[in-house]
Design a protein around this motif. Sequence first.
Motif, PDB file in Angstrom:
ATOM      1  N   MET A   1       1.200  -1.130   0.272  1.00  0.00           N
ATOM      2  CA  MET A   1      -0.010   0.321   0.004  1.00  0.00           C
ATOM      3  C   MET A   1       1.079   1.064   0.436  1.00  0.00           C
ATOM      4  SD  MET A   1      -2.842   1.506   2.598  1.00  0.00           S
ATOM      5  CE  MET A   1      -3.869   0.188   2.964  1.00  0.00           C
ATOM      6  N   HIS A   2       1.435   1.448  -1.121  1.00  0.00           N
ATOM      7  CA  HIS A   2       2.026   2.998  -1.235  1.00  0.00           C
ATOM      8  C   HIS A   2       1.329   4.383  -0.926  1.00  0.00           C
ATOM      9  CE1 HIS A   2      -0.106   2.938  -5.139  1.00  0.00           C
ATOM     10  NE2 HIS A   2       0.048   3.940  -5.261  1.00  0.00           N
ATOM     11  N   GLU A   3      -0.550   4.462  -0.355  1.00  0.00           N
ATOM     12  CA  GLU A   3      -1.091   5.205  -0.213  1.00  0.00           C
ATOM     13  C   GLU A   3      -0.892   5.865   0.887  1.00  0.00           C
ATOM     14  OE1 GLU A   3      -3.242   3.250  -3.435  1.00  0.00           O
ATOM     15  OE2 GLU A   3      -1.894   2.874  -1.460  1.00  0.00           O
ATOM     16  N   LEU A   4      -0.553   5.156   1.951  1.00  0.00           N
ATOM     17  CA  LEU A   4       0.609   5.464   3.317  1.00  0.00           C
ATOM     18  C   LEU A   4       1.693   6.583   2.779  1.00  0.00           C
ATOM     19  CD1 LEU A   4      -0.016   6.226   6.271  1.00  0.00           C
ATOM     20  CD2 LEU A   4       1.180   3.705   6.789  1.00  0.00           C
ATOM     21  N   GLY A   5       2.514   6.422   2.178  1.00  0.00           N
ATOM     22  CA  GLY A   5       3.656   7.161   1.652  1.00  0.00           C
ATOM     23  C   GLY A   5       3.055   8.354   1.259  1.00  0.00           C
ATOM     24  N   ILE A   6       2.120   8.083   0.360  1.00  0.00           N
ATOM     25  CA  ILE A   6       2.197   9.902  -0.509  1.00  0.00           C
ATOM     26  C   ILE A   6       0.954  10.218   0.822  1.00  0.00           C
ATOM     27  CG2 ILE A   6      -0.197   9.879  -2.187  1.00  0.00           C
ATOM     28  CD1 ILE A   6       0.555   7.615  -3.372  1.00  0.00           C
ATOM     29  N   MET A   7       0.454   9.944   1.390  1.00  0.00           N
ATOM     30  CA  MET A   7      -0.991  10.391   2.162  1.00  0.00           C
ATOM     31  C   MET A   7       0.498  11.025   3.288  1.00  0.00           C
ATOM     32  SD  MET A   7      -3.957  11.010   1.579  1.00  0.00           S
ATOM     33  CE  MET A   7      -3.837  12.050   2.519  1.00  0.00           C
ATOM     34  N   PHE A   8       1.605  10.931   3.571  1.00  0.00           N
ATOM     35  CA  PHE A   8       2.306  11.282   4.313  1.00  0.00           C
ATOM     36  C   PHE A   8       3.105  12.553   3.604  1.00  0.00           C
ATOM     37  CE2 PHE A   8       3.781   7.479   6.852  1.00  0.00           C
ATOM     38  CZ  PHE A   8       2.149   7.132   8.054  1.00  0.00           C
ATOM     39  N   ASN A   9       3.124  12.581   2.305  1.00  0.00           N
ATOM     40  CA  ASN A   9       3.852  13.406   1.280  1.00  0.00           C
ATOM     41  C   ASN A   9       2.977  14.874   1.769  1.00  0.00           C
ATOM     42  OD1 ASN A   9       6.274  12.661   1.253  1.00  0.00           O
ATOM     43  ND2 ASN A   9       5.671  11.316  -0.732  1.00  0.00           N
ATOM     44  N   VAL A  10       1.495  14.127   1.334  1.00  0.00           N
ATOM     45  CA  VAL A  10       0.589  15.051   1.437  1.00  0.00           C
ATOM     46  C   VAL A  10       0.705  16.123   2.823  1.00  0.00           C
ATOM     47  CG1 VAL A  10      -1.928  16.011   1.811  1.00  0.00           C
ATOM     48  CG2 VAL A  10      -1.212  14.526  -0.291  1.00  0.00           C
ATOM     49  N   VAL A  11       0.069  15.297   3.832  1.00  0.00           N
ATOM     50  CA  VAL A  11       0.742  15.788   5.232  1.00  0.00           C
ATOM     51  C   VAL A  11       1.528  17.391   5.080  1.00  0.00           C
ATOM     52  CG1 VAL A  11       0.802  15.387   7.757  1.00  0.00           C
ATOM     53  CG2 VAL A  11      -0.488  14.095   6.141  1.00  0.00           C
ATOM     54  N   ARG A  12       2.900  16.309   4.643  1.00  0.00           N
ATOM     55  CA  ARG A  12       4.275  17.657   5.397  1.00  0.00           C
ATOM     56  C   ARG A  12       3.682  19.044   3.469  1.00  0.00           C
ATOM     57  NH1 ARG A  12       6.947  12.664   5.623  1.00  0.00           N
ATOM     58  NH2 ARG A  12       7.806  12.722   2.299  1.00  0.00           N
ATOM     59  N   SER A  13       3.660  18.692   2.951  1.00  0.00           N
ATOM     60  CA  SER A  13       3.303  19.456   1.654  1.00  0.00           C
ATOM     61  C   SER A  13       2.057  20.740   2.432  1.00  0.00           C
ATOM     62  CB  SER A  13       2.357  18.996   0.261  1.00  0.00           C
ATOM     63  OG  SER A  13       3.627  18.558  -0.311  1.00  0.00           O
ATOM     64  N   VAL A  14       1.006  20.076   2.939  1.00  0.00           N
ATOM     65  CA  VAL A  14      -0.071  20.715   3.559  1.00  0.00           C
ATOM     66  C   VAL A  14       0.769  21.829   5.111  1.00  0.00           C
ATOM     67  CG1 VAL A  14      -2.154  20.828   4.581  1.00  0.00           C
ATOM     68  CG2 VAL A  14      -1.812  19.436   2.883  1.00  0.00           C
ATOM     69  N   GLU A  15       1.100  21.030   5.559  1.00  0.00           N
ATOM     70  CA  GLU A  15       1.776  22.086   6.847  1.00  0.00           C
ATOM     71  C   GLU A  15       2.255  22.598   6.432  1.00  0.00           C
ATOM     72  OE1 GLU A  15       1.885  18.603  11.021  1.00  0.00           O
ATOM     73  OE2 GLU A  15       3.080  18.782   9.545  1.00  0.00           O
ATOM     74  N   SER A  16       3.451  22.749   5.934  1.00  0.00           N
ATOM     75  CA  SER A  16       4.153  23.316   5.026  1.00  0.00           C
ATOM     76  C   SER A  16       3.359  24.191   4.365  1.00  0.00           C
ATOM     77  CB  SER A  16       5.345  22.892   4.628  1.00  0.00           C
ATOM     78  OG  SER A  16       6.472  23.705   3.408  1.00  0.00           O
ATOM     79  N   PHE A  17       2.745  24.262   3.378  1.00  0.00           N
ATOM     80  CA  PHE A  17       1.907  25.521   3.000  1.00  0.00           C
ATOM     81  C   PHE A  17       1.447  26.627   4.369  1.00  0.00           C
ATOM     82  CE2 PHE A  17      -2.389  27.236   1.981  1.00  0.00           C
ATOM     83  CZ  PHE A  17      -2.289  27.462   0.865  1.00  0.00           C
ATOM     84  N   ALA A  18       0.781  25.780   5.408  1.00  0.00           N
ATOM     85  CA  ALA A  18       0.244  26.292   6.786  1.00  0.00           C
ATOM     86  C   ALA A  18       0.852  27.222   7.403  1.00  0.00           C
ATOM     87  CB  ALA A  18      -0.824  25.629   7.466  1.00  0.00           C
ATOM     88  N   GLN A  19       2.168  26.730   7.305  1.00  0.00           N
ATOM     89  CA  GLN A  19       3.081  27.292   8.170  1.00  0.00           C
ATOM     90  C   GLN A  19       3.604  28.925   7.167  1.00  0.00           C
ATOM     91  OE1 GLN A  19       6.660  25.250   8.959  1.00  0.00           O
ATOM     92  NE2 GLN A  19       8.004  26.941  10.186  1.00  0.00           N
ATOM     93  N   LYS A  20       3.887  28.425   6.343  1.00  0.00           N
ATOM     94  CA  LYS A  20       4.187  30.143   5.076  1.00  0.00           C
ATOM     95  C   LYS A  20       3.109  30.494   5.318  1.00  0.00           C
ATOM     96  CE  LYS A  20       7.244  27.125   2.454  1.00  0.00           C
ATOM     97  NZ  LYS A  20       7.565  25.975   0.949  1.00  0.00           N
TER      98      LYS A  20
END
Length: 113
Positions: free
Chosen positions: A1-20
Amino acid sequence: MHELGIMFNVVRSVESFAQKNGVKTIATLVLQIGELSPVVPQYIEACYPAAVDGTLLQDTELKIEILPGNALCQGCGKVFNLLASGKQCPHCGGQSWEVLSGREFMIKEIVAC
């Protein structure tokens, strides 16, 4: 299930966006997944709680929009849905086509509170 890795990347991207952008709370995360994408929407939904646990997105609602897998028939020039038609043009019966959409996986929207 590569979806978990994909979701970890999505979470990092969204958190980065939110912080900026000074976003402290996110109400909804909207993802778009194409019908022809190797990403399985049901698996994304299943692993979402684990991926967001302890993050800014922990209490965020996940919405998934499915994008159609459309193709352009090389024979008659008509657009049709590949999955609904069994990968054959329903207009002329042609089997030569070009994919127009349906392979996408995108963060469409981040809704802040």
